[in-house]
Design a protein around this motif. Structure first.
Motif, PDB file in Angstrom:
ATOM      1  N   PHE A  46     -15.447 -50.318  65.459  1.00 54.93           N
ATOM      2  CA  PHE A  46     -15.338 -50.780  64.129  1.00 54.93           C
ATOM      3  C   PHE A  46     -16.691 -50.240  63.587  1.00 54.93           C
TER       4      PHE A  46
ATOM      5  N   LYS B 265     -11.560 -57.110  70.330  1.00 51.97           N
ATOM      6  CA  LYS B 265     -10.684 -56.495  69.590  1.00 51.97           C
ATOM      7  C   LYS B 265     -10.771 -56.949  67.969  1.00 51.97           C
ATOM      8  N   ILE B 266     -10.681 -56.102  67.183  1.00 50.34           N
ATOM      9  CA  ILE B 266     -10.975 -56.352  65.478  1.00 50.34           C
ATOM     10  C   ILE B 266      -9.679 -55.668  64.755  1.00 50.34           C
ATOM     11  N   GLU B 267      -9.349 -56.385  63.933  1.00 46.67           N
ATOM     12  CA  GLU B 267      -8.337 -55.932  63.156  1.00 46.67           C
ATOM     13  C   GLU B 267      -8.790 -55.979  61.592  1.00 46.67           C
ATOM     14  N   SER B 268      -8.966 -54.732  60.922  1.00 49.43           N
ATOM     15  CA  SER B 268      -9.470 -54.893  59.307  1.00 49.43           C
ATOM     16  C   SER B 268      -8.606 -53.615  58.843  1.00 49.43           C
ATOM     17  N   ASN B 269      -8.003 -54.156  57.489  1.00 48.53           N
ATOM     18  CA  ASN B 269      -7.306 -53.229  56.629  1.00 48.53           C
ATOM     19  C   ASN B 269      -6.148 -52.538  57.472  1.00 48.53           C
ATOM     20  N   ASN B 270      -5.289 -53.412  58.094  1.00 46.04           N
ATOM     21  CA  ASN B 270      -4.132 -53.057  58.865  1.00 46.04           C
ATOM     22  C   ASN B 270      -4.419 -51.994  60.108  1.00 46.04           C
ATOM     23  N   LEU B 271      -5.755 -51.868  60.503  1.00 38.66           N
ATOM     24  CA  LEU B 271      -6.271 -50.853  61.600  1.00 38.66           C
ATOM     25  C   LEU B 271      -6.705 -51.797  62.683  1.00 38.66           C
ATOM     26  N   LYS B 272      -6.279 -51.330  63.796  1.00 43.10           N
ATOM     27  CA  LYS B 272      -6.777 -52.230  65.042  1.00 43.10           C
ATOM     28  C   LYS B 272      -7.889 -51.326  65.803  1.00 43.10           C
ATOM     29  N   PHE B 273      -8.824 -52.121  65.896  1.00 40.67           N
ATOM     30  CA  PHE B 273     -10.168 -51.269  66.591  1.00 40.67           C
ATOM     31  C   PHE B 273     -10.160 -52.316  68.105  1.00 40.67           C
ATOM     32  N   ASP B 274     -10.605 -51.281  68.946  1.00 44.35           N
ATOM     33  CA  ASP B 274     -10.516 -51.708  70.785  1.00 44.35           C
ATOM     34  C   ASP B 274     -11.891 -52.630  70.780  1.00 44.35           C
TER      35      ASP B 274
END
Length: 136
Positions: free
Chosen positions: A35, A21-30
């Protein structure tokens, strides 16, 4: 349903399917693939909705038992010239995800100019986004 496993030395969560899981610019990607796809679509200036929840079967009651709705979260809903594309990144398809995608196609069967696309690798994702850019 996803299982959370805790490593013995750290309390880091490990996904059952190995997704990171990745978090970038206040968005969460599974996943890294999700991403990657987000980055390509954004760079190509393709309009989309992110992680849209779609109800496939409404909640109902059966013999007094309340049954929850069956839903699917599609990674990207692309709004192109005259058509809508439901794009999902899925590196490892599961029996449940395969069934839900059949149900999504059934749900959308009467909608004109609609596509359901499933990409599994960065190469497939890049090729698909490039094909969309050529359509512009």
């Amino acid at each position: 349903f996803p299982v959370t496993i805790y490593a013995s030395r750290s309390l880091r969560k490990v996904n059952k399917y190995g997704n990171k899981k990745i978090e970038s610019n206040n968005l969460k990607f599974d996943s890294k693939l999700e991403f990657f796809c987000y980055g390509l679509l954004t760079a190509a200036e393709i309009k989309f909705d992110f992680q849209e929840k779609i109800t496939l079967i409404d909640k109902f009651t059966y013999n007094g038992e309340k049954i929850r709705a069956t839903t699917i979260v599609v990674d990207f809903v692309l709004h192109l010239k005259g058509r809508t594309v439901y794009l999902d990144t899925k590196g490892l398809p599961t029996p449940v995800s395969i069934l839900k995608y059949k149900m999504l196609k059934h749900h959308l069967k009467d909608e004109l100019f609609t596509d359901v696309v499933w990409v599994r690798t960065q190469k497939e994702t890049r090729e698909y986004v490039n094909s969309l850019i050529k359509e512009k």
